[in-house]
Scaffold this active site. Structure first.
Site, mmCIF file in Angstrom:
data_model
loop_
_atom_site.group_PDB
_atom_site.id
_atom_site.type_symbol
_atom_site.label_atom_id
_atom_site.label_comp_id
_atom_site.label_asym_id
_atom_site.label_seq_id
_atom_site.Cartn_x
_atom_site.Cartn_y
_atom_site.Cartn_z
ATOM 1 N N LYS A 206 35.484 54.042 43.020
ATOM 2 C CA LYS A 206 33.687 53.164 42.612
ATOM 3 C C LYS A 206 32.658 53.659 43.083
ATOM 4 O O LYS A 206 32.460 53.520 44.851
ATOM 5 C CB LYS A 206 33.474 51.572 42.481
ATOM 6 C CG LYS A 206 32.367 51.560 41.762
ATOM 7 C CD LYS A 206 32.608 50.367 41.555
ATOM 8 C CE LYS A 206 31.100 49.904 40.273
ATOM 9 N NZ LYS A 206 31.280 51.316 39.010
ATOM 10 N N HIS B 244 35.150 45.879 44.248
ATOM 11 C CA HIS B 244 36.304 47.064 42.919
ATOM 12 C C HIS B 244 36.638 47.507 44.192
ATOM 13 O O HIS B 244 37.179 47.980 45.299
ATOM 14 C CB HIS B 244 35.024 48.063 42.624
ATOM 15 C CG HIS B 244 33.579 47.216 41.492
ATOM 16 N ND1 HIS B 244 32.784 46.258 41.580
ATOM 17 C CD2 HIS B 244 34.470 47.710 39.906
ATOM 18 C CE1 HIS B 244 32.486 46.371 40.483
ATOM 19 N NE2 HIS B 244 33.263 47.111 39.427
#
Length: 233
Positions: A135, A131
């Site tokens: 995040k 990600h």
């Protein structure tokens, strides 16, 4: 349909655009510093906030009798508490680690593959998720959902980010650039490997799925999942 956005970061802004394109109205755009004014005007709320405020957002919806869709992860140690409150207040609630239609199909494929592979002890399952660097939680909620899907359909009993025991699934979490989300499930043996993978190209799929879930839940009571929305049960 009148929508309250609880969380107005990149995902909230993408949801806003898609909701407007589908003919809906946004009556509240709340970040962590705003009030819940106009929440009661909404037909449904969509929560893509941060773990620290997710429970407050969801609770406020139940007390205001507004159905709520939550895509925030990192707070799920209090999920059962929110389910109990939803039932007490006769509310409507969907919490999902990922609202992407493709990811939810991927969840189904993962569970089906786990059932098949549970008969073959020579294969060891591993997972990797990638990600963007903004995040906040690791591993991702989607990776945890994938691990739970395997655990429920195999002899594995837990997941870990450390060196795994024989009954544990190892998850590796990587944070790279602006990657929207890539999840890979691999079954390795000494002879070969079997791999399934989902790659998100942008945030559109997450946002569209959340809006579709919001459209679906209006007028309903209870705790649901994306399997209910997509008629996968």
């Amino acid at each position: 349909m009148k929508i309250a956005l609880l969380g107005y970061g990149k995902m909230g802004q993408t949801i806003e655009r898609i909701a407007l394109e589908r003919g809906h109205e946004i009556v509240l755009k709340k970040d962590e510093f705003n009030t819940y004014e106009r929440l009661s005007d909404a037909d449904v709320a969509i929560d893509f906030s941060i773990p620290a405020v997710a429970v407050e957002n969801i609770s406020s919806c139940f007390y205001t009798n507004v159905p709520v869709i939550s895509g925030t992860t990192g707070w799920l140690d209090r999920y059962d508490e929110m389910v109990a409150l939803c039932e007490e207040k006769k509310g409507a609630f969907i919490s999902s680690s990922n609202f992407s239609l493709g990811v939810n199909l991927f969840f189904g494929l993962n569970e089906y593959l786990a059932k098949m592979m549970s008969k073959f002890d020579s294969y060891k399952v591993d997972m990797e998720e990638i990600h963007h660097t903004q995040k906040l939680d690791a591993p991702s909620g989607t990776a945890i959902s994938l691990a739970k899907g395997v655990i429920e359909n195999s002899n594995y009993t837990n997941w870990t980010m450390e060196n795994p025991n024989s009954n544990e699934i190892h998850i590796e979490a990587l944070r790279i650039g602006d990657v929207p989300g890539t999840h890979t499930v691999t079954y390795n043996s000494g002879i070969d490997s079997i791999e399934i993978k989902h790659t998100a190209h942008n945030r559109e799929g997450f946002a569209l799925g959340a809006v579709i879930a919001a459209e679906w839940i209006v007028g309903k009571k209870g705790v649901f999942s994306m399997k209910d929305v997509l008629e996968m049960n």
